[in-house]
Design an enzyme around this catalytic site. Structure first.
Site, PDB file in Angstrom:
ATOM      1  CD  GLU A   1      -3.594   6.780   8.259  1.00 41.03           C
ATOM      2  OE1 GLU A   1      -3.304   5.866   9.047  1.00 41.03           O
ATOM      3  OE2 GLU A   1      -3.950   6.568   7.089  1.00 41.03           O
TER       4      GLU A   1
ATOM      5  CD  GLU B   1      -2.740  -0.968   2.596  1.00 36.19           C
ATOM      6  OE1 GLU B   1      -2.675   0.080   3.289  1.00 36.19           O
ATOM      7  OE2 GLU B   1      -3.440  -1.937   2.923  1.00 36.19           O
TER       8      GLU B   1
END
Length: 269
Positions: free
Chosen positions: A55, A44
């Site tokens: 995140e 990724e």
């Protein structure tokens, strides 16, 4: 079968995440080659964004460093073109809907396909709004990866029925980041998915140790690791490549015995 699904054909897949441009795009390129050599099955590539809501602190900081270093979407596209000259490992972009919107959805997805990307993950895209991107992805042969969370059991069947590439099973509530233990009943989530589709299931968010990877590989088709890799990069910067390679090698080795046992069990049936 898509190229992404082929990453799962030979057993449990190890999926590695990198924030492009941290500490530089040149190092990102070298990290990709090193991870391929170390046994990663799919990578990724994170396109940095100024407000990465999914995140935790480690990848947020990586995003800020990458942006401060002048990383742009166009420069990442150039990076992928270089990578594709040397490896055909399945590659998936992970970024936010606003990044794709601001670039122009059709232009972004068409370019991603042209340079050799295989999939797209947009963690802030609700399933109900996927129609803004999914037709374009299908048109250009890009898998739009669906995420399922521990709180979405009622919606898992609906999401799984339309999944492509692989299903990204979020192991923990909250944002990405290293966790000392994972208490979510991943097995139940995956059973719900498998009742609807043959698309592989990979588990991410919080996995950092070989022991955790092995545990997740017993119930899932693949294991995704991001924050633990970016933590190594934060520590070693320009010199991080051999350390990341060693880490990926250890994680792949941890899930390989699970893979071998699964293969042996199938052979005896």
């Amino acid at each position: 079968m898509s190229k992404i699904q082929k990453a799962f054909v030979n057993g449990k897949a190890f999926i590695a995440f990198l924030t492009c441009g941290d500490p530089s795009l040149d190092v990102t390129e070298q990290l990709v080659y090193a991870m391929v050599e170390a046994g990663a099955d799919l990578i990724e590539l994170g396109i940095p964004f100024s407000d990465p809501t999914a995140e935790g602190p480690v990848i947020q900081a990586a995003n800020m460093r990458a942006l401060a270093a002048g990383t742009t979407t166009d420069r990442i596209f150039e990076l992928v073109r270089r990578i594709r000259e040397k490896t055909d490992i399945p590659l998936v972009f992970m970024t936010y809907a606003n990044v794709v919107f601001s670039y122009g959805a059709e232009r972004f997805i068409k370019t991603a396909a042209a340079i050799g990307m295989d999939g797209l993950i947009l963690p802030d895209l609700p399933f109900e709004e996927k129609e803004e991107f999914d037709p374009l992805c299908k048109q250009h042969g890009i898998d739009l990866i669906s995420l399922i969370a521990p709180t979405s059991h009622d919606r898992v069947a609906m999401i799984a029925r339309e999944a492509s590439g692989f299903v990204y099973c979020v192991s923990s509530l909250g944002v990405t980041g290293v966790r000392s233990q994972i208490n979510t009943d991943i097995g139940s989530m995956i059973e719900l998915v498998k009742a609807q589709t043959n698309v592989p299931c990979a588990v991410g968010f919080g996995i950092s140790t070989p022991e955790q990877a092995a545990d997740m590989a017993r119930v899932a088709d693949g294991v995704i690791v991001g924050s633990a890799i970016m933590k190594i990069i934060a520590q070693y910067g320009e010199g991080s490549v051999p350390y990341v390679a060693d880490y990926v090698r250890s994680m792949k080795a941890a899930i390989r015995p699970v893979q071998d046992r699964t293969t042996s069990s199938k052979a005896m049936l």
